[in-house]
Write an enzyme that holds these catalytic residues in place. Structure first.
Site, PDB file in Angstrom:
ATOM      1  N   GLN A 194       2.323  -6.716  -2.427  1.00 10.93           N
ATOM      2  CA  GLN A 194       2.640  -6.729  -0.990  1.00 10.93           C
ATOM      3  C   GLN A 194       3.947  -5.943  -0.756  1.00 10.93           C
ATOM      4  O   GLN A 194       4.148  -4.959  -1.427  1.00 10.93           O
ATOM      5  CB  GLN A 194       2.712  -8.162  -0.437  1.00 10.93           C
ATOM      6  CG  GLN A 194       1.352  -8.822  -0.336  1.00 10.93           C
ATOM      7  CD  GLN A 194       0.831  -9.325  -1.663  1.00 10.93           C
ATOM      8  OE1 GLN A 194       1.522 -10.025  -2.357  1.00 10.93           O
ATOM      9  NE2 GLN A 194      -0.371  -8.983  -2.027  1.00 10.93           N
ATOM     10  N   LYS A 240       2.518   1.514  -5.313  1.00 12.49           N
ATOM     11  CA  LYS A 240       3.174   0.858  -6.464  1.00 12.49           C
ATOM     12  C   LYS A 240       2.385   1.046  -7.752  1.00 12.49           C
ATOM     13  O   LYS A 240       2.955   1.204  -8.819  1.00 12.49           O
ATOM     14  CB  LYS A 240       3.310  -0.651  -6.219  1.00 12.49           C
ATOM     15  CG  LYS A 240       4.311  -1.027  -5.168  1.00 12.49           C
ATOM     16  CD  LYS A 240       4.405  -2.531  -5.020  1.00 12.49           C
ATOM     17  CE  LYS A 240       3.179  -3.171  -4.392  1.00 12.49           C
ATOM     18  NZ  LYS A 240       2.899  -2.784  -2.999  1.00 12.49           N
ATOM     19  N   ASP A 278       0.796  -1.238   0.000  1.00  4.76           N
ATOM     20  CA  ASP A 278       0.000   0.000   0.000  1.00  4.76           C
ATOM     21  C   ASP A 278       0.825   1.284   0.000  1.00  4.76           C
ATOM     22  O   ASP A 278       0.405   2.298   0.536  1.00  4.76           O
ATOM     23  CB  ASP A 278      -0.958   0.027   1.212  1.00  4.76           C
ATOM     24  CG  ASP A 278      -1.773  -1.235   1.304  1.00  4.76           C
ATOM     25  OD1 ASP A 278      -2.253  -1.673   0.253  1.00  4.76           O
ATOM     26  OD2 ASP A 278      -1.907  -1.786   2.403  1.00  4.76           O
ATOM     27  N   GLY A 283      -4.180  -4.970  -3.875  1.00  5.51           N
ATOM     28  CA  GLY A 283      -5.130  -3.975  -4.368  1.00  5.51           C
ATOM     29  C   GLY A 283      -4.340  -2.792  -4.869  1.00  5.51           C
ATOM     30  O   GLY A 283      -3.767  -2.056  -4.088  1.00  5.51           O
ATOM     31  N   HIS A 284      -4.240  -2.655  -6.182  1.00  4.90           N
ATOM     32  CA  HIS A 284      -3.473  -1.548  -6.747  1.00  4.90           C
ATOM     33  C   HIS A 284      -4.431  -0.467  -7.227  1.00  4.90           C
ATOM     34  O   HIS A 284      -5.234  -0.692  -8.120  1.00  4.90           O
ATOM     35  CB  HIS A 284      -2.589  -2.032  -7.898  1.00  4.90           C
ATOM     36  CG  HIS A 284      -1.465  -2.904  -7.433  1.00  4.90           C
ATOM     37  ND1 HIS A 284      -0.654  -3.603  -8.281  1.00  4.90           N
ATOM     38  CD2 HIS A 284      -1.017  -3.180  -6.187  1.00  4.90           C
ATOM     39  CE1 HIS A 284       0.252  -4.269  -7.580  1.00  4.90           C
ATOM     40  NE2 HIS A 284       0.038  -4.034  -6.304  1.00  4.90           N
TER      41      HIS A 284
HETATM   42  P1  IMP Z   1      -2.473 -12.819   2.874  1.00  7.60           P
HETATM   43  O1  IMP Z   1      -1.478 -12.372   1.854  1.00  7.60           O
HETATM   44  O2  IMP Z   1      -3.894 -12.564   2.465  1.00  7.60           O
HETATM   45  O3  IMP Z   1      -2.223 -14.209   3.341  1.00  7.60           O
HETATM   46  O4  IMP Z   1      -2.271 -11.889   4.177  1.00  7.60           O
HETATM   47  C1  IMP Z   1      -1.088 -11.936   4.961  1.00  7.60           C
HETATM   48  C2  IMP Z   1      -0.765 -10.554   5.513  1.00  7.60           C
HETATM   49  O5  IMP Z   1      -0.393  -9.688   4.445  1.00  7.60           O
HETATM   50  C3  IMP Z   1      -1.938  -9.846   6.193  1.00  7.60           C
HETATM   51  O6  IMP Z   1      -1.429  -9.047   7.241  1.00  7.60           O
HETATM   52  C4  IMP Z   1      -2.511  -8.976   5.082  1.00  7.60           C
HETATM   53  O7  IMP Z   1      -3.227  -7.864   5.579  1.00  7.60           O
HETATM   54  C5  IMP Z   1      -1.255  -8.549   4.377  1.00  7.60           C
HETATM   55  N1  IMP Z   1      -1.432  -8.220   2.955  1.00  7.60           N
HETATM   56  C6  IMP Z   1      -1.591  -9.100   1.925  1.00  7.60           C
HETATM   57  N2  IMP Z   1      -1.697  -8.446   0.764  1.00  7.60           N
HETATM   58  C7  IMP Z   1      -1.585  -7.145   1.051  1.00  7.60           C
HETATM   59  C8  IMP Z   1      -1.582  -5.972   0.242  1.00  7.60           C
HETATM   60  O8  IMP Z   1      -1.673  -5.998  -0.994  1.00  7.60           O
HETATM   61  N3  IMP Z   1      -1.437  -4.784   0.911  1.00  7.60           N
HETATM   62  C9  IMP Z   1      -1.298  -4.729   2.251  1.00  7.60           C
HETATM   63  N4  IMP Z   1      -1.283  -5.802   3.048  1.00  7.60           N
HETATM   64  C10 IMP Z   1      -1.428  -6.989   2.446  1.00  7.60           C
HETATM   65 MG    MG Z   2      -2.383  -2.330  -2.096  1.00  3.12          MG
END
Ligand code: IMP
Ligand code: MG
Length: 334
Positions: free
Chosen positions: A176, A17, A14, A43-44
């Protein structure tokens, strides 16, 4: 020879990117854009011709008519993908013929999502990411090539980039971030994929093809998940409101904290960052508080200029040319 530019997040996702990917696509002539890790957990947020879009799996290249690939390092949810593609098509963005899925990318199934839906420990996005990667590594997963609905999208990444004559310029779009990386993040509060620039190479590229590495961070930090991250201080709810710090995928409020300079330095070094964008300077300027943390110590500055000078001086030692460090504000194109 193929050339790669790589975008990586240096914090917990977040950091903007999507915006930088959009900027680079406009600036450079890429033949391909590839997402190299994660899945629909991302989420971009992208503003294209004044319209706001949130993409989850589809690379930003589709907005520019560039061949866009969901790479072998990703996990794909075919149902979400179909919906996302239809949504973009509805708004006049052509996806058909531009979007491709690596044959050897893995699939997120309904069972994976169901299982992840019960997570209480990590605070996942519930998109089935952990179970899908677990099954991939346990060698019981399903690859994209054996899913019927994905047939029209399939691509052989080896053929595409190494099949003889080709000269590709590829933008690799990470998802991420460093603090969520399976190996270098704050385990177990991490995601299940490789979020570093090295992760991009695993998608079918040789190390010598990497050109620029764009590291993206915010001038403060945010994190979404179960661990306690935000200190008790009324300044953080303010930052959350002004910075609109709510998840693009789940709508969850993001926990906030000051920039961790040591984490940033580590991320810059381990990703081999050549260009750095530190975004949302305007949020701290609006709040009127400028702080950076270093271990237990908090550095306090009188103004934004003070914070910028401190960060620049520290990063000089991490190997980025000074002219490649950019501070940006929310309304900037970068
Ligand atoms: P997962 O990737 O859904 O398994 O989540 C694992 C951790 O990564 C959690 O704390 C999510 O909130 C965080 N996370 C996963 N994808 C994103 C992203 O695109 N942005 C921010 N946090 C993320
Ligand atoms: Mg994002």
């Amino acid at each position: 020879m193929t050339k790669l530019d790589i975008i990586v997040d240096l914090q917990y996702g977040d950091s903007g990117k999507g915006k930088v990917a959009h900027f680079l696509c406009k600036k450079n002539k890429y033949t391909h854009v590839m997402r190299y890790n994660g899945g629909a957990n991302a989420g971009h947020t992208i503003f294209h011709k004044g319209v706001k879009f949130v993409t989850h799996q589809i690379p930003v290249g589709v907005f520019f008519g560039v061949k866009s690939i969901i790479g072998p390092g990703c996990v794909v949810d075919p149902i979400v993908l179909k919906k996302e593609a239809a949504e973009l098509e509805k708004h006049g963005i052509k996806v058909k013929g531009r979007l491709f899925v690596a044959k050897n990318a893995h699939i997120v199934t309904e069972a994976h999502k169901h299982e992840d839906g019960g997570d209480k420990k990590i605070g996942t996005t519930k998109r089935g990411i952990g179970p899908a990667y677990r099954d991939k590594f346990a060698r019981i997963g399903v690859r994209a090539e054996s899913v019927k609905s994905l047939k029209p999208y399939l691509i052989d990444v080896y053929e595409e980039f190494h099949g003889g004559h080709k000269k590709a310029t590829v933008l690799c779009e990470g998802a991420q971030g460093f603090g969520l990386d399976i190996d270098w993040g704050d385990y177990p509060f991490v995601t299940s994929s490789h979020c570093l620039s090295g992760g991009a190479l695993l998608n079918g590229f040789a190390p010598k093809t990497a050109r620029d590495v764009w590291g993206i961070a915010k001038v403060y930090e945010t994190y979404v998940g179960q661990k306690k991250f935000e200190p008790k201080d009324p300044v953080f709810p303010k930052i959350r409101e002004i910075g609109e710090e709510y998840g693009a995928t789940t709508g969850r409020p993001r926990q906030c904290n000051w920039l961790d300079i040591e984490l940033l330095e580590r991320a810059v070094r381990l990703n081999g960052v050549t260009h750095l964008v530190l975004s949302k300077m305007d949020v701290l300027d609006t709040v009127g508080v400028w702080k950076v943390r270093e271990g237990k110590k908090i550095h306090i500055f009188k103004n934004g200029a003070g914070l910028r000078a401190f960060v620049r001086a520290r990063l000089k030692k991490s190997g980025i040319p000074e002219r490649n460090v950019h501070f940006s504000v929310s309304k900037d194109k970068i």
